[in-house]
Design a protein around this motif. Sequence first.
Motif, PDB file in Angstrom:
ATOM      1  N   ALA A  48      31.101  50.263  26.030  1.00 44.33           N
ATOM      2  CA  ALA A  48      30.851  48.853  26.315  1.00 44.33           C
ATOM      3  C   ALA A  48      30.062  48.756  27.607  1.00 44.33           C
ATOM      4  N   ASP A  49      28.989  47.982  27.593  1.00 45.89           N
ATOM      5  CA  ASP A  49      28.183  47.704  28.772  1.00 45.89           C
ATOM      6  C   ASP A  49      28.261  46.217  29.064  1.00 45.89           C
ATOM      7  N   TRP A  50      28.480  45.882  30.326  1.00 44.17           N
ATOM      8  CA  TRP A  50      28.518  44.486  30.722  1.00 44.17           C
ATOM      9  C   TRP A  50      27.560  44.291  31.872  1.00 44.17           C
ATOM     10  N   LEU A  51      26.602  43.381  31.698  1.00 36.84           N
ATOM     11  CA  LEU A  51      25.698  42.983  32.764  1.00 36.84           C
ATOM     12  C   LEU A  51      26.089  41.574  33.158  1.00 36.84           C
ATOM     13  N   ALA A  85      38.862  42.869  27.189  1.00 36.76           N
ATOM     14  CA  ALA A  85      39.872  41.859  27.498  1.00 36.76           C
ATOM     15  C   ALA A  85      39.696  41.324  28.922  1.00 36.76           C
ATOM     16  N   HIS A  86      39.143  42.135  29.804  1.00 39.58           N
ATOM     17  CA  HIS A  86      38.975  41.794  31.215  1.00 39.58           C
ATOM     18  C   HIS A  86      37.728  40.939  31.468  1.00 39.58           C
ATOM     19  N   VAL A  87      36.664  41.212  30.758  1.00 39.68           N
ATOM     20  CA  VAL A  87      35.374  40.560  30.976  1.00 39.68           C
ATOM     21  C   VAL A  87      35.376  39.146  30.404  1.00 39.68           C
ATOM     22  N   ILE A  88      34.815  38.223  31.158  1.00 37.66           N
ATOM     23  CA  ILE A  88      34.619  36.854  30.679  1.00 37.66           C
ATOM     24  C   ILE A  88      33.119  36.595  30.740  1.00 37.66           C
ATOM     25  N   VAL A  89      32.467  36.603  29.594  1.00 35.12           N
ATOM     26  CA  VAL A  89      31.015  36.433  29.542  1.00 35.12           C
ATOM     27  C   VAL A  89      30.658  35.046  30.080  1.00 35.12           C
ATOM     28  N   GLY A  90      29.709  35.020  30.977  1.00 31.76           N
ATOM     29  CA  GLY A  90      29.272  33.767  31.578  1.00 31.76           C
ATOM     30  C   GLY A  90      29.991  33.436  32.876  1.00 31.76           C
ATOM     31  N   VAL A  91      31.008  34.237  33.240  1.00 35.59           N
ATOM     32  CA  VAL A  91      31.749  34.021  34.476  1.00 35.59           C
ATOM     33  C   VAL A  91      31.608  35.261  35.337  1.00 35.59           C
ATOM     34  N   CYS A  92      31.175  35.087  36.569  1.00 34.41           N
ATOM     35  CA  CYS A  92      31.013  36.214  37.486  1.00 34.41           C
ATOM     36  C   CYS A  92      32.359  36.550  38.109  1.00 34.41           C
ATOM     37  N   LEU A  93      32.848  37.740  37.822  1.00 33.95           N
ATOM     38  CA  LEU A  93      34.119  38.197  38.378  1.00 33.95           C
ATOM     39  C   LEU A  93      33.922  38.832  39.755  1.00 33.95           C
ATOM     40  N   HIS A  94      32.683  38.910  40.207  1.00 31.88           N
ATOM     41  CA  HIS A  94      32.376  39.553  41.482  1.00 31.88           C
ATOM     42  C   HIS A  94      32.320  38.558  42.634  1.00 31.88           C
ATOM     43  N   ALA A  95      32.239  37.277  42.343  1.00 41.39           N
ATOM     44  CA  ALA A  95      32.161  36.252  43.377  1.00 41.39           C
ATOM     45  C   ALA A  95      33.548  36.039  43.988  1.00 41.39           C
ATOM     46  N   THR A  96      33.582  35.867  45.272  1.00 38.11           N
ATOM     47  CA  THR A  96      34.841  35.583  45.952  1.00 38.11           C
ATOM     48  C   THR A  96      35.028  34.076  46.050  1.00 38.11           C
ATOM     49  N   ALA A  97      36.173  33.649  46.505  1.00 42.13           N
ATOM     50  CA  ALA A  97      36.466  32.229  46.634  1.00 42.13           C
ATOM     51  C   ALA A  97      35.528  31.562  47.651  1.00 42.13           C
ATOM     52  N   SER A  98      34.935  32.335  48.566  1.00 41.54           N
ATOM     53  CA  SER A  98      34.043  31.775  49.572  1.00 41.54           C
ATOM     54  C   SER A  98      32.611  31.635  49.074  1.00 41.54           C
ATOM     55  N   GLU A  99      32.358  32.008  47.817  1.00 38.35           N
ATOM     56  CA  GLU A  99      31.018  31.909  47.249  1.00 38.35           C
ATOM     57  C   GLU A  99      31.011  30.941  46.083  1.00 38.35           C
ATOM     58  N   GLY A 100      29.841  30.503  45.716  1.00 33.14           N
ATOM     59  CA  GLY A 100      29.659  29.714  44.488  1.00 33.14           C
ATOM     60  C   GLY A 100      30.255  28.326  44.569  1.00 33.14           C
ATOM     61  N   ARG A 101      30.659  27.790  43.438  1.00 28.84           N
ATOM     62  CA  ARG A 101      31.155  26.417  43.337  1.00 28.84           C
ATOM     63  C   ARG A 101      32.440  26.196  44.127  1.00 28.84           C
ATOM     64  N   ALA A 102      33.299  27.200  44.203  1.00 29.70           N
ATOM     65  CA  ALA A 102      34.563  27.043  44.901  1.00 29.70           C
ATOM     66  C   ALA A 102      34.347  26.704  46.380  1.00 29.70           C
ATOM     67  N   ALA A 103      33.272  27.174  46.945  1.00 28.74           N
ATOM     68  CA  ALA A 103      32.994  26.933  48.356  1.00 28.74           C
ATOM     69  C   ALA A 103      32.341  25.579  48.607  1.00 28.74           C
ATOM     70  N   SER A 104      31.757  24.985  47.566  1.00 27.89           N
ATOM     71  CA  SER A 104      31.016  23.739  47.777  1.00 27.89           C
ATOM     72  C   SER A 104      31.862  22.516  47.714  1.00 27.89           C
TER      73      SER A 104
END
Length: 60
Positions: free
Chosen positions: A18-21, A41-60
């Motif tokens: 399995a490859d996930w980009l 089971a771990h991967v959610i396509v379309g959701v970045c699991l690498h972003a922390t709570a201080s990045e992205g929408r959660a920070a805005s």
Amino acid sequence: MTGIQPGLRIWCEQVAVADWLCACGSHERARGRAAVIAFAAHVIVGVCLHATASEGRAAS
């Protein structure tokens, strides 16, 4: 359309792979049937699991 698109790809030929980009550009790979099942089971396509709570929408 050019380039590699983010998403999950699974091959089940001789050895399951399995490859996930991620949309952020991160690449992960799992090899072997059990590892691929756990990985899928771990991967959610379309959701970045690498972003922390201080990045992205959660920070805005």
